[in-house]
Enzyme design. Structure first.
Site, PDB file in Angstrom:
ATOM      1  N   ARG A  53     -17.860 -26.115 -81.275  1.00  0.00           N
ATOM      2  CA  ARG A  53     -17.780 -24.718 -81.589  1.00  0.00           C
ATOM      3  C   ARG A  53     -17.292 -24.078 -79.998  1.00  0.00           C
ATOM      4  O   ARG A  53     -16.459 -23.549 -79.678  1.00  0.00           O
ATOM      5  CB  ARG A  53     -18.460 -24.003 -82.230  1.00  0.00           C
ATOM      6  CG  ARG A  53     -18.323 -22.396 -82.277  1.00  0.00           C
ATOM      7  CD  ARG A  53     -18.748 -21.695 -83.266  1.00  0.00           C
ATOM      8  NE  ARG A  53     -19.967 -22.173 -83.908  1.00  0.00           N
ATOM      9  CZ  ARG A  53     -21.202 -21.906 -83.268  1.00  0.00           C
ATOM     10  NH1 ARG A  53     -21.154 -21.340 -82.235  1.00  0.00           N
ATOM     11  NH2 ARG A  53     -22.319 -22.619 -83.925  1.00  0.00           N
ATOM     12  N   TYR A 105       2.474  -5.743 -84.471  1.00  0.00           N
ATOM     13  CA  TYR A 105       2.357  -6.532 -85.646  1.00  0.00           C
ATOM     14  C   TYR A 105       1.635  -6.257 -86.674  1.00  0.00           C
ATOM     15  O   TYR A 105       0.512  -5.324 -86.258  1.00  0.00           O
ATOM     16  CB  TYR A 105       1.753  -8.055 -85.141  1.00  0.00           C
ATOM     17  CG  TYR A 105       1.520  -8.943 -86.072  1.00  0.00           C
ATOM     18  CD1 TYR A 105       2.630  -9.500 -86.929  1.00  0.00           C
ATOM     19  CD2 TYR A 105       0.282  -9.230 -86.546  1.00  0.00           C
ATOM     20  CE1 TYR A 105       2.393 -10.583 -87.728  1.00  0.00           C
ATOM     21  CE2 TYR A 105       0.197 -10.049 -87.463  1.00  0.00           C
ATOM     22  CZ  TYR A 105       1.365 -10.904 -88.158  1.00  0.00           C
ATOM     23  OH  TYR A 105       0.968 -11.874 -89.100  1.00  0.00           O
ATOM     24  N   ASP A 177       0.413  -8.131 -76.370  1.00  0.00           N
ATOM     25  CA  ASP A 177       0.956  -9.081 -77.287  1.00  0.00           C
ATOM     26  C   ASP A 177       2.385  -9.820 -76.606  1.00  0.00           C
ATOM     27  O   ASP A 177       3.239  -9.236 -76.819  1.00  0.00           O
ATOM     28  CB  ASP A 177       0.854  -8.645 -78.541  1.00  0.00           C
ATOM     29  CG  ASP A 177       1.012  -9.665 -79.598  1.00  0.00           C
ATOM     30  OD1 ASP A 177       1.590 -10.673 -79.260  1.00  0.00           O
ATOM     31  OD2 ASP A 177       0.634  -9.433 -80.871  1.00  0.00           O
ATOM     32  N   LYS A 202       3.829 -19.205 -83.106  1.00  0.00           N
ATOM     33  CA  LYS A 202       5.016 -19.115 -82.998  1.00  0.00           C
ATOM     34  C   LYS A 202       5.757 -19.845 -81.962  1.00  0.00           C
ATOM     35  O   LYS A 202       5.696 -20.794 -82.331  1.00  0.00           O
ATOM     36  CB  LYS A 202       5.176 -17.402 -82.693  1.00  0.00           C
ATOM     37  CG  LYS A 202       4.453 -16.286 -83.826  1.00  0.00           C
ATOM     38  CD  LYS A 202       4.774 -16.461 -85.037  1.00  0.00           C
ATOM     39  CE  LYS A 202       3.798 -15.953 -86.071  1.00  0.00           C
ATOM     40  NZ  LYS A 202       3.344 -14.433 -85.638  1.00  0.00           N
TER      41      LYS A 202
HETATM   42  C1  LIG Z   1       2.270 -13.701 -86.001  1.00  0.00           C
HETATM   43  C2  LIG Z   1       1.721 -12.539 -84.744  1.00  0.00           C
HETATM   44  C3  LIG Z   1       0.603 -12.091 -84.814  1.00  0.00           C
HETATM   45  C4  LIG Z   1      -0.791 -12.884 -85.705  1.00  0.00           C
HETATM   46  O1  LIG Z   1      -0.816 -14.203 -85.367  1.00  0.00           O
HETATM   47  P1  LIG Z   1      -1.230 -15.344 -86.445  1.00  0.00           P
HETATM   48  O2  LIG Z   1      -1.177 -16.783 -85.891  1.00  0.00           O
HETATM   49  O3  LIG Z   1      -0.395 -15.181 -87.593  1.00  0.00           O
HETATM   50  O4  LIG Z   1      -2.817 -15.092 -86.794  1.00  0.00           O
HETATM   51  C5  LIG Z   1       0.101 -11.303 -83.940  1.00  0.00           C
HETATM   52  N1  LIG Z   1       1.284 -10.770 -82.994  1.00  0.00           N
HETATM   53  C6  LIG Z   1       2.555 -10.884 -83.422  1.00  0.00           C
HETATM   54  C7  LIG Z   1       3.313 -10.302 -82.482  1.00  0.00           C
HETATM   55  C8  LIG Z   1       2.896 -11.931 -84.308  1.00  0.00           C
HETATM   56  O5  LIG Z   1       4.026 -12.267 -84.416  1.00  0.00           O
END
Ligand SMILES: *Cc1c(COP(=O)(O)O)cnc(C)c1O
Length: 382
Positions: A53, A105, A177, A202
């Site tokens: 961890r 998001y 982000d 993504k």
């Molecule tokens: C998908 C996404 C998240 C969250 O990520 P997960 O991997 O689904 O927890 C946060 N910010 C953006 C812009 C996203 O597209």
């Protein structure tokens, strides 16, 4: 001969940073260290790894690589984008305040509005396209300015440098982000941000086969606070997931080039289509912040949204008819996806002022043959 003083480029870092051949066997690819614990020679005398961890060598390789890709000093990998966001939220205390974009998001908004609000963290969502609005929302107790650009699903572009400056003047951290752009297209730390956040699910993972998240930054003290939370709360990726994200990262540059070129062609085609009211893509000269996007992004990415005449019914009809574009949530994989934000990804904001237009369709444009993608949209738009 290669100039040894030359700083390695993005593509080189993606393939080599943190990924030297393995010391014992020479394995060229970082192994999946599928182990929970590590043998110690004497009490406290270990290789730097004691319990998985806290640290795992596959995860370390990923963290080193992600830091290199953002031109940053450190990276921390998490089990999802939301686990990364949660670690940042854990830096705050009751009474603190967060200024956040008003179309971040949905999961990010939910984390702050429905989990951390109960712990006494106040939230102000603002339309940050006008940085002065973010300035006006700042309070004495503002500790974090949360910037997401380009935004989802309207592809709004925010001025990272201006917003980071506002955050810093108010004594707050600036977080970007960077999921939609990926570090290949946009490097927020170089524009003044303190933390770049990724859902590596993504574009960095890129193949729709893993869920992951990451934080990167430069400030060592910030790293130690976040690494403490990472270990204390435990939202870490397993070694196989870390390995999948690392493998995805190797081809990030190539994929982002193709995503961007395909999305640009799709956006132009949509822009000229009589059934389309409006196209949101930062690469179009008609985008209200096209010039800003050109300044802070290398190219404009694979996400496109557009409004169809005929509202939600028309949008749903089109989404059900595509054959190459798969109807589904998420984004950033090699395959093209289509979705209707209002009843799908953004259902939780229906009926509020944050709701996207009813006829909005969102595309995650993949790296298939662009003529096939446009042909598919043409037959589906009907
Ligand atoms: C998908 C996404 C998240 C969250 O990520 P997960 O991997 O689904 O927890 C946060 N910010 C953006 C812009 C996203 O597209």
């Amino acid at each position: 001969m290669a100039d040894r003083r030359r700083k390695p480029g993005f593509e080189t870092l993606a393939i080599h940073a943190g990924q030297e051949p393995e010391a014992v066997t020479g394995a060229v690819v970082v192994p999946i260290f599928q182990t929970s614990t590590f043998a110690q020679e004497a009490v406290g005398k270990h290789t730097g790894y004691d319990y998985a961890r806290t640290a795992n060598p596959t995860r370390t390789a990923l963290e080193t690589c992600l830091a290199a890709l953002e031109g940053a000093r450190w990276g921390l990998a998490f089990s999802s984008g939301m686990a990364a966001s949660d670690a940042v939220a854990h830096l705050l205390s009751a009474g603190d305040h967060v200024v956040m974009g008003d179309d971040v998001y949905g999961g990010t908004y939910r984390l702050f509005a429905r989990v951390f609000d109960r712990l006494g963290v106040a939230l102000s969502p603002v339309d940050m396209r006008e940085p002065a609005r973010a300035q006006r929302a700042m309070r004495k107790k503002t500790k974090l300015v949360w910037i997401e650009t380009p935004s989802n699903p309207l592809l709004k572009v925010l001025d990272i440098a201006a917003l980071a400056e506002i955050a810093h003047k108010g004594g707050a951290l600036a977080l970007v982000d960077n999921t939609f752009a990926s570090p290949y297209l946009q490097q927020p730390l170089k524009l003044g941000a303190d933390i770049a956040l990724h859902s590596t699910t993504k574009y960095i993972g890129g193949h729709s086969d893993v869920v992951g998240g990451a934080l990167v930054g430069n400030e060592p003290e910030l790293r130690s606070r976040l690494a403490f939370v990472q270990n204390a709360a435990g939202g870490v990726p397993g070694p196989l997931d870390a390995w999948l994200v690392l493998r995805g990262a190797k081809t990030l540059a190539l994929r982002m080039e193709r995503h961007s070129a395909n999305a640009q062609a799709v956006a132009i085609w949509l822009h000229e289509h009589p059934k389309v009211l409006r196209v949101n893509y930062p690469g179009l000269a008609s985008h209200p912040h096209h010039d800003l996007a050109r300044r802070q992004m290398r190219e404009f990415g694979g996400m496109v949204s557009f409004e169809l005449r005929g509202g939600e019914a028309a949008a749903k009809r089109m989404a059900a008819r595509t054959e190459i574009f798969t109807l589904g949530e998420s984004l950033g994989g090699v395959e093209s996806l289509i979705e209707v934000p209002l009843p799908m990804t953004h259902a939780s904001v229906r009926g509020t002022k944050l709701a996207p237009p009813a006829g909005l369709v969102r595309l995650s444009v993949g790296i298939e043959t662009v003529g096939d993608l446009i042909g598919d949209l043409a037959q589906a738009i009907g």
